[in-house]
Design a protein around this motif. Structure first.
Motif: not given
Length: 246
Positions: A168-169, A171
């Motif tokens: 998740s997350g 970037h």
């Protein structure tokens, strides 16, 4: 109030879900007997009730479980953002009383989780799994409890631990997607009650299983159904799937 009406306690009764629960309880012909808000002590009050429903905050769970045990009544926990220490408390309380803990009380989501489990069990690890969720701007935890519930369903079906295979997350320069990982993406904005999709992406084909919540009343109605089902059960841990007989 109709004959056979049950008496409910609601922890977090001043919140949005608490108010929806009060309405759903009364619409179903039962009695909203006790409401407990942040800082309140539920223990002296639970003796008036036959079942408790907790949609408050993780830091109040210990008191809610202790009060339910002292009164000898079942409790349904819909509070999200729980950690390992909370699950340990739930497991301990379930030795004495019936406890149903879930990240989502919607009957539709319960069925969706069942379908996700079925799909994940039959599709191999070459099918990537991504969980996408969107909620209103006021939601404080991410991913949502429902997203985690759906991810857990997929992980359980594949015989893996979600905690070890969750992405998740994302970037920046993240590298290739890890084989067998279960990805999570979060959107926040507006007044969205809840949107969840589970995408199974294979070679040149995709399957999407999805659920849209148009009003939080669906969660309240599901919680009432689950709480009523708990009354009279043996001590133990239960899931919404048990309520639907899945």
């Amino acid at each position: 109030m109709s004959e056979g009406a049950r008496r409910f306690a609601v922890i977090g009764h001043k919140g949005r879900m608490g108010r929806a629960l009060a309405d759903a309880i009364e619409q179903a012909g039962h009695e909203f007997r006790v409401g407990v808000d942040r800082g309140g002590d539920p223990e002296p009050l639970f003796g008036q009730c036959e079942v408790a429903v907790d949609f408050s905050a993780p830091d109040g769970l210990k008191a809610s479980l202790a009060a339910a045990r002292a009164a000898g009544i079942p409790i349904l926990i819909g509070t999200t953002g729980l950690g390992e220490e909370h699950f340990a408390m739930i497991a301990e309380a379930a030795k004495a009383i019936p406890v149903l803990q879930t990240g989502n009380t919607s009957l539709g989501i319960t069925l969706l989780a069942h379908l996700v489990r079925e799909a994940a069990a039959r599709l191999g690890p070459e099918w990537d799994i991504e969980v996408l969720e969107m909620h209103h701007r006021m939601k404080v935890d991410s991913p949502s409890g429902t997203a985690k519930l759906l991810g857990e369903a997929a992980a359980e079906a594949r015989g893996i631990a979600l905690t070890d295979n969750m992405e998740s997350g994302r970037h920046g320069f993240t590298g290739e997607r890890r084989r067998g990982a279960i990805g999570f993406a979060t959107l926040r904005g507006g007044t969205v009650a809840g949107e969840h999709s589970v995408i199974f992406a294979g070679e040149e084909e995709r399957i999407t299983l999805a659920h849209s919540a148009e009003d939080r009343a669906i969660f309240a109605r599901g919680a009432v159904k689950g709480a009523l089902w708990l009354i009279g059960r043996e001590p133990g841990r239960y899931r919404m799937e048990d309520v639907l007989g899945l």
